[in-house]
Design an enzyme around this catalytic site. Structure first.
Site, PDB file in Angstrom:
ATOM      1  N   SER A  49      11.122  10.076   7.877  1.00  0.00           N
ATOM      2  CA  SER A  49      10.063  11.103   7.800  1.00  0.00           C
ATOM      3  C   SER A  49      10.658  12.458   8.155  1.00  0.00           C
ATOM      4  O   SER A  49      11.713  12.519   8.808  1.00  0.00           O
ATOM      5  CB  SER A  49       8.957  10.760   8.800  1.00  0.00           C
ATOM      6  OG  SER A  49       7.949  11.758   8.795  1.00  0.00           O
ATOM      7  N   ASP A  66       5.787  -9.850   9.042  1.00  0.00           N
ATOM      8  CA  ASP A  66       5.648  -8.742   9.999  1.00  0.00           C
ATOM      9  C   ASP A  66       7.063  -8.314  10.388  1.00  0.00           C
ATOM     10  O   ASP A  66       7.810  -9.081  11.002  1.00  0.00           O
ATOM     11  CB  ASP A  66       4.868  -9.263  11.223  1.00  0.00           C
ATOM     12  CG  ASP A  66       4.662  -8.187  12.282  1.00  0.00           C
ATOM     13  OD1 ASP A  66       5.394  -7.175  12.276  1.00  0.00           O
ATOM     14  OD2 ASP A  66       3.763  -8.372  13.121  1.00  0.00           O
ATOM     15  N   VAL A  67       7.435  -7.074  10.040  1.00  0.00           N
ATOM     16  CA  VAL A  67       8.826  -6.648  10.264  1.00  0.00           C
ATOM     17  C   VAL A  67       9.201  -6.557  11.742  1.00  0.00           C
ATOM     18  O   VAL A  67      10.386  -6.538  12.071  1.00  0.00           O
ATOM     19  CB  VAL A  67       9.153  -5.287   9.583  1.00  0.00           C
ATOM     20  CG1 VAL A  67       9.168  -5.391   8.081  1.00  0.00           C
ATOM     21  CG2 VAL A  67       8.232  -4.173  10.081  1.00  0.00           C
ATOM     22  N   ARG A  99       0.854  -1.190   0.000  1.00  0.00           N
ATOM     23  CA  ARG A  99       0.000   0.000   0.000  1.00  0.00           C
ATOM     24  C   ARG A  99       0.888   1.238   0.000  1.00  0.00           C
ATOM     25  O   ARG A  99       2.092   1.145   0.272  1.00  0.00           O
ATOM     26  CB  ARG A  99      -0.811   0.067   1.309  1.00  0.00           C
ATOM     27  CG  ARG A  99      -1.969  -0.852   1.414  1.00  0.00           C
ATOM     28  CD  ARG A  99      -2.957  -0.341   2.488  1.00  0.00           C
ATOM     29  NE  ARG A  99      -2.323   0.157   3.692  1.00  0.00           N
ATOM     30  CZ  ARG A  99      -2.314  -0.469   4.856  1.00  0.00           C
ATOM     31  NH1 ARG A  99      -2.908  -1.642   4.983  1.00  0.00           N
ATOM     32  NH2 ARG A  99      -1.731   0.061   5.909  1.00  0.00           N
ATOM     33  N   TYR A 144       6.161   8.388  17.463  1.00  0.00           N
ATOM     34  CA  TYR A 144       6.405   8.169  16.033  1.00  0.00           C
ATOM     35  C   TYR A 144       7.654   8.951  15.576  1.00  0.00           C
ATOM     36  O   TYR A 144       8.536   8.403  14.911  1.00  0.00           O
ATOM     37  CB  TYR A 144       5.166   8.597  15.233  1.00  0.00           C
ATOM     38  CG  TYR A 144       5.374   8.608  13.732  1.00  0.00           C
ATOM     39  CD1 TYR A 144       5.448   7.426  13.018  1.00  0.00           C
ATOM     40  CD2 TYR A 144       5.504   9.815  13.033  1.00  0.00           C
ATOM     41  CE1 TYR A 144       5.650   7.441  11.646  1.00  0.00           C
ATOM     42  CE2 TYR A 144       5.694   9.834  11.667  1.00  0.00           C
ATOM     43  CZ  TYR A 144       5.765   8.644  10.973  1.00  0.00           C
ATOM     44  OH  TYR A 144       5.967   8.650   9.618  1.00  0.00           O
ATOM     45  N   ILE A 188       2.532  12.693   2.154  1.00  0.00           N
ATOM     46  CA  ILE A 188       2.347  11.992   0.892  1.00  0.00           C
ATOM     47  C   ILE A 188       0.956  11.357   0.901  1.00  0.00           C
ATOM     48  O   ILE A 188       0.570  10.727   1.901  1.00  0.00           O
ATOM     49  CB  ILE A 188       3.420  10.877   0.724  1.00  0.00           C
ATOM     50  CG1 ILE A 188       4.835  11.417   0.993  1.00  0.00           C
ATOM     51  CG2 ILE A 188       3.323  10.216  -0.640  1.00  0.00           C
ATOM     52  CD1 ILE A 188       5.318  12.517   0.083  1.00  0.00           C
TER      53      ILE A 188
HETATM   54  P1  NAP Z   1       0.287   2.977   4.732  1.00  0.00           P
HETATM   55  O1  NAP Z   1      -0.447   3.514   3.565  1.00  0.00           O
HETATM   56  O2  NAP Z   1      -0.436   2.762   6.017  1.00  0.00           O
HETATM   57  O3  NAP Z   1       1.070   1.640   4.318  1.00  0.00           O
HETATM   58  C1  NAP Z   1       1.883   1.010   5.276  1.00  0.00           C
HETATM   59  C2  NAP Z   1       2.454  -0.274   4.712  1.00  0.00           C
HETATM   60  O4  NAP Z   1       3.272  -0.886   5.724  1.00  0.00           O
HETATM   61  C3  NAP Z   1       1.390  -1.282   4.335  1.00  0.00           C
HETATM   62  O5  NAP Z   1       1.844  -2.065   3.264  1.00  0.00           O
HETATM   63  C4  NAP Z   1       1.288  -2.128   5.608  1.00  0.00           C
HETATM   64  O6  NAP Z   1       0.738  -3.408   5.322  1.00  0.00           O
HETATM   65  C5  NAP Z   1       2.748  -2.189   6.003  1.00  0.00           C
HETATM   66  N1  NAP Z   1       2.975  -2.512   7.412  1.00  0.00           N
HETATM   67  C6  NAP Z   1       2.486  -1.888   8.510  1.00  0.00           C
HETATM   68  N2  NAP Z   1       2.917  -2.515   9.614  1.00  0.00           N
HETATM   69  C7  NAP Z   1       3.686  -3.561   9.200  1.00  0.00           C
HETATM   70  C8  NAP Z   1       4.404  -4.582   9.878  1.00  0.00           C
HETATM   71  N3  NAP Z   1       4.415  -4.694  11.216  1.00  0.00           N
HETATM   72  N4  NAP Z   1       5.100  -5.465   9.135  1.00  0.00           N
HETATM   73  C9  NAP Z   1       5.093  -5.388   7.789  1.00  0.00           C
HETATM   74  N5  NAP Z   1       4.429  -4.464   7.098  1.00  0.00           N
HETATM   75  C10 NAP Z   1       3.724  -3.555   7.805  1.00  0.00           C
HETATM   76  O7  NAP Z   1       1.508   3.971   5.141  1.00  0.00           O
HETATM   77  P2  NAP Z   1       2.353   5.003   4.244  1.00  0.00           P
HETATM   78  O8  NAP Z   1       1.731   6.330   4.400  1.00  0.00           O
HETATM   79  O9  NAP Z   1       2.579   4.447   2.892  1.00  0.00           O
HETATM   80  O10 NAP Z   1       3.730   5.000   5.068  1.00  0.00           O
HETATM   81  C11 NAP Z   1       4.798   4.145   4.673  1.00  0.00           C
HETATM   82  C12 NAP Z   1       6.078   4.625   5.346  1.00  0.00           C
HETATM   83  O11 NAP Z   1       6.298   5.999   5.026  1.00  0.00           O
HETATM   84  C13 NAP Z   1       6.051   4.542   6.871  1.00  0.00           C
HETATM   85  O12 NAP Z   1       7.316   4.148   7.345  1.00  0.00           O
HETATM   86  C14 NAP Z   1       5.745   5.967   7.298  1.00  0.00           C
HETATM   87  O13 NAP Z   1       6.273   6.268   8.559  1.00  0.00           O
HETATM   88  C15 NAP Z   1       6.493   6.737   6.218  1.00  0.00           C
HETATM   89  N6  NAP Z   1       5.985   8.097   6.019  1.00  0.00           N
HETATM   90  C16 NAP Z   1       4.755   8.327   5.463  1.00  0.00           C
HETATM   91  C17 NAP Z   1       4.344   9.637   5.242  1.00  0.00           C
HETATM   92  C18 NAP Z   1       3.033   9.979   4.576  1.00  0.00           C
HETATM   93  O14 NAP Z   1       2.736  11.174   4.449  1.00  0.00           O
HETATM   94  N7  NAP Z   1       2.255   9.047   4.095  1.00  0.00           N
HETATM   95  C19 NAP Z   1       5.163  10.707   5.625  1.00  0.00           C
HETATM   96  C20 NAP Z   1       6.398  10.424   6.205  1.00  0.00           C
HETATM   97  C21 NAP Z   1       6.814   9.119   6.380  1.00  0.00           C
HETATM   98  P3  NAP Z   1      -0.066  -4.271   6.453  1.00  0.00           P
HETATM   99  O15 NAP Z   1      -0.879  -3.299   7.256  1.00  0.00           O
HETATM  100  O16 NAP Z   1      -0.848  -5.261   5.668  1.00  0.00           O
HETATM  101  O17 NAP Z   1       0.999  -4.917   7.270  1.00  0.00           O
END
Ligand code: NAP
Length: 259
Positions: free
Chosen positions: A143, A64-65, A17, A157, A190
């Site tokens: 982030s 699961d990481v 995702r 976080y 994002i």
């Molecule tokens: P997201 O849409 O919620 O997607 C998160 C992904 O991580 C999913 O594939 C989820 O799959 C997986 N995940 C969650 N917990 C996990 C676990 N314990 N083991 C393995 N996989 C796991 O989140 P996102 O917005 O794309 O964020 C992704 C990364 O970018 C994160 O590290 C977040 O901190 C960073 N980030 C995001 C933003 C933003 O604006 N979106 C900004 C700064 C940083 P499952 O739930 O099926 O495990």
């Protein structure tokens, strides 16, 4: 133009995702073979279906990481399917909110175990294969939160995202002799499924705070990750690249209004 990285073996944790799927898309279009991981099997299978016509081969593995043994199974599976590991994108992360007054031990442990320990376990599991690659790359998704900025409810976080960078600097040194680089992408806001969960009000407020006037696209982060994976980036290690449409630049609300 950068040299082709077609055929390389890439793992994207949390690649089912959001940002991880965007990173996977960019590597697949570049002809790489990509293993995406996550916990939800149906979401993982849907991602594979969506990504399967882009170029290289894409596979999903439930992992699961926050569980060290899952990270080792992930590395073993990529080696078995793709013959090795050239790039690890340690991207999986969660961002639940919890203000200091209500933060439980469990809230803190969960965020640190997925975002920080998950990063460390993933790198440890892939280390030997990355060293064998001769052009190994680790790209962490950190982030701006915690590293440069703060946001009420995200102290745990933010700490987990800053911890990734503390880890990165010494990991980059330990892996440097084998030519493995360790760098980080630092997204601003994002547009992802995870961010959508924070609600309309949050998304509007964030968009207004970004000089470019839009949330980032997942492929903005994918393209930056591709850059770190390029042969031409071989001499860059231990660095953090902010990709935020200028979000951290304004000194005040007035500065934004002056634009
Ligand atoms: P997201 O849409 O919620 O997607 C998160 C992904 O991580 C999913 O594939 C989820 O799959 C997986 N995940 C969650 N917990 C996990 C676990 N314990 N083991 C393995 N996989 C796991 O989140 P996102 O917005 O794309 O964020 C992704 C990364 O970018 C994160 O590290 C977040 O901190 C960073 N980030 C995001 C933003 C933003 O604006 N979106 C900004 C700064 C940083 P499952 O739930 O099926 O495990």
């Amino acid at each position: 133009m950068f040299a082709s990285i077609s055929g390389r073996s890439v793992i994207v944790t949390g690649g089912t995702r959001g940002i991880g799927k965007g990173i996977a898309k960019c590597f697949l279009r570049a002809g790489c073979n990509v293993l995406v991981t996550g916990r939800d099997e149906s979401v993982g299978e849907a991602a594979v279906e969506e990504l399967s016509s882009l170029g290289g081969e894409v596979l999903f593995l439930h992992a699961d990481v926050s569980r060290k043994e899952d990270c080792h199974q992930m590395a073993d599976y990529a080696i078995k399917q793709f013959g090795g590991i050239d790039v690890l994108c340690a991207n999986a992360g969660i961002f639940p909110t919890s203000k200091l007054a209500e933060m439980s031990e469990d809230d803190l442990d969960r965020v640190m175990s997925v975002n920080f320990s998950g990063t460390v376990y993933s790198v440890i599991a892939c280390k030997d294969a990355l060293e064998k690659s001769g052009r190994g790359r680790v790209i962490l998704t950190s982030s701006i939160t915690g590293v440069v900025t703060g946001f009420p409810g995200w102290s745990h976080y933010g700490a987990s995202k800053a911890a990734q960078l503390g880890f990165m600097r010494t990991a980059a040194m330990e892996l440097a002799p084998s030519g493995v680089t360790v760098n980080a992408v630092l997204p601003g806001n994002i547009a992802t499924e995870g961010l959508d969960g924070l609600g309309e009000g949050y998304l509007r407020q964030m968009t207004e705070a970004i000089p470019q006037g839009r949330l980032g696209d997942v492929e903005d982060i994918g393209n930056a990750s591709l850059f770190f994976a390029a042969d031409e980036a071989a001499y860059i290690t231990g660095q953090a690249l902010i990709i935020d449409g200028g979000q951290i630049l304004p000194e005040s609300m007035e500065a934004l209004q002056e634009m």
